[in-house]
Enzyme design. Structure first.
Site, PDB file in Angstrom:
ATOM      1  CB  CYS A   1      13.557 101.407 -62.000  1.00 17.78           C
ATOM      2  SG  CYS A   1      13.467 102.082 -63.680  1.00 17.78           S
TER       3      CYS A   1
ATOM      4  CD  GLU B   1      12.105 104.304 -59.893  1.00 20.08           C
ATOM      5  OE1 GLU B   1      13.281 104.654 -59.752  1.00 20.08           O
ATOM      6  OE2 GLU B   1      11.633 103.925 -61.001  1.00 20.08           O
TER       7      GLU B   1
ATOM      8  CE  LYS C   1      17.672 101.539 -59.310  1.00 19.96           C
ATOM      9  NZ  LYS C   1      17.198 102.462 -60.360  1.00 19.96           N
TER      10      LYS C   1
END
Length: 506
Positions: free
Chosen positions: A374, A259, A324
């Site tokens: 994540c 990430e 995300k």
């Protein structure tokens, strides 16, 4: 038992619960601590005492389970140590209210309908327990870290993951705990946990998904860039060079970075940086998945994965993009009224925009890779929704999952193995391999049965190389998500109330 003694025992039991999870893995302790909580709740029938006992357990559980948030806020965020410690406690105390509410509701139902002890323990307490955990997974965007089912990725109950998911396993663990409390009164009740454990072992031998296509070669990069210098201007240039060198070191069907591996916005990269990577992807027939923030306008940016396929040209890279969707409060978006709190920390890129709820996967030869970033792999129901949407819409169905993370924010703490265990649960629920590319760990490859097939040592610079087989098909959890276990819990509560009414009127 004196009320204060019960509260103290509940607090200690909740704090001890952390040892049931990774890296310790003492999963029977999760059942034992929950059994102690249930026993304490049987000793006090008042609503107030039940709430206090449940709150003490929940608060101790969360304080010990997520203490590492202190590291991100104080060490890397620059928040004063006292304020960071208070913030962790307040978060735990707030989430502990869910356990308090569950315990209070169970007490009220027991008193209102004059339930027998077996009905209270076997029907009501496990049902309110799972509803409290499920609520923690979505209220205020959700924070389902160390919910009880995660302790069982290596226990016999893991076999139930593809059917009822992590919350369903938590319900079964509560059912086993309740049986232990009843054991002194009824020896035959021991048959229930034995049957559940045997059933779980049997379910582990069912193949809910099947191999799809041919295996692909994978290289997962672990840059081990210290968080305190990650966004330093001089370090950023070194990081760009490091990841380019790691990518170009050896071809693979899929090469993935962590990430925000590239610590600049996409448009801030050197003009020839992506074209160089695209040229390498085409020359080596490699697919690249790169973590980088992307800005679409001067006031918004997304935490993204950029995919570069071998069909790219030197001048016009063919980019896949995943943004995300499920953002972290305070770290990735600022809740209303909390700007003052976020201003106390020095976290770059702290207010992202959200991506699509149902993104398309990324094609790698005849496999389809679905990224998540994540914190997103905490939400198994969202990944199940994405897979279910692909099946119903006729769009490409992911055959493997890819998590890009940077857990360096939490230092050398249990957050790393806990997050790895969460990814194991996602593999179990979906019947698909999970690939993890992280900055400092845990970079790993997880098989469709939840086992870790390869892993890099944390806090080392390295590359994890392997051949990974994709899987297709639908587990019951993909089809039904959390609706099955929530429905079961609601029916159990209704059944307990009806049985109590019948008993009271007979």
């Amino acid at each position: 038992m004196p009320p204060l003694t019960a509260i103290l025992l509940a607090l200690i039991a909740g704090m001890s619960n952390v040892f049931a999870f990774a890296p310790f893995g003492w999963w029977p302790l999760q059942i034992a601590t929950l059994a102690l909580l249930f026993y304490l709740l049987t000793q006090h029938t008042t609503f107030k005492q039940s709430c206090l006992t449940g709150w003490a357990f929940g608060t101790g559980w969360l304080v010990s389970g997520v203490y590492w948030l202190y590291i991100s806020m104080h060490v890397y965020g620059g928040m004063p140590s006292a304020m960071a410690a208070i913030a962790v406690f307040l978060l735990a105390a707030f989430l502990g209210l869910l356990v308090a509410g569950a315990a209070g509701l169970a007490s009220w139902i027991r008193t209102r309908w004059q339930l027998s002890l077996p009905l209270y323990l076997l029907l009501v307490l496990p049902a309110v327990w799972v509803l409290a955990e499920w609520t923690r997974g979505w209220i205020f965007t959700g924070f389902p870290w160390v919910v009880s089912g995660y302790a069982h990725t290596a226990s016999p109950l893991a076999g139930f993951a593809p059917v009822i998911g992590v919350y369903g396993i938590g319900w079964l663990a509560a059912l086993v705990a309740a049986s232990l409390v009843l054991l002194p009164r009824c020896k035959k009740i021991m048959a229930l946990p034995v049957l559940l454990l045997i059933a779980g072992l049997g379910l582990q031998h069912i193949d809910w998904t099947q191999p799809h296509g041919t295996p692909v070669s994978v290289r997962l990069l672990q840059g081990n860039v210290p968080q305190e210098i990650k966004f330093d201007a001089h370090q950023a240039n070194l990081t760009l060079r490091q990841y380019e060198d790691m990518i170009r070191a050896m071809p693979a069907d899929l090469i993935a970075t962590p990430e925000t591996a590239l610590p600049l916005l996409l448009h801030q990269l050197p003009t020839d940086y992506l074209p160089r990577l695209a040229s390498y992807a085409t020359a080596s027939n490699s697919h690249l998945a790169i973590g980088v923030p992307v800005s679409d306008d001067p006031v918004s940016y997304a935490n993204s994965v950029i995919g570069i396929s071998p069909t790219s040209t030197d001048t016009t890279p063919s980019l896949y993009r995943y943004d995300k969707h499920h953002l972290v409060p305070f770290g990735e978006f600022i809740p209303f009224g909390f700007r003052w709190f976020v201003n106390m920390m020095h976290i770059p890129l702290g207010d992202f925009t959200r991506g699509s709820k149902t993104p398309l996967p990324f094609a790698v030869k005849d496999q389809w890779v679905l990224p998540n970033i994540c914190y997103e792999d905490l939400f198994g129901e969202e990944i199940a929704d994405q897979l279910r949407a692909s099946r119903s819409n006729g769009t490409p169905e992911a055959s493997m999952l890819l998590n890009l993370s940077n857990i360096a924010w939490f230092g050398d703490s249990v957050a790393l193995p806990q997050h790895l265990q969460i990814s194991q649960m996602r593999a179990l629920e979906t019947g698909r391999p999970m690939l993890r590319a992280t900055n400092t760990g845990a970079t790993a490859i997880i098989g469709p049965k939840g086992s870790i097939t390869a892993e890099l040592a944390p806090f080392t610079l390295g590359v994890l190389t392997a051949s990974v087989q994709g899987y297709r098909g639908a587990t019951p959890y993909i089809v039904l998500g959390n609706s099955l276990i929530v429905g079961i819990a609601a029916l159990l509560l209704l059944g307990a109330i009806l049985l109590g009414r019948r008993r009271r009127h007979s």
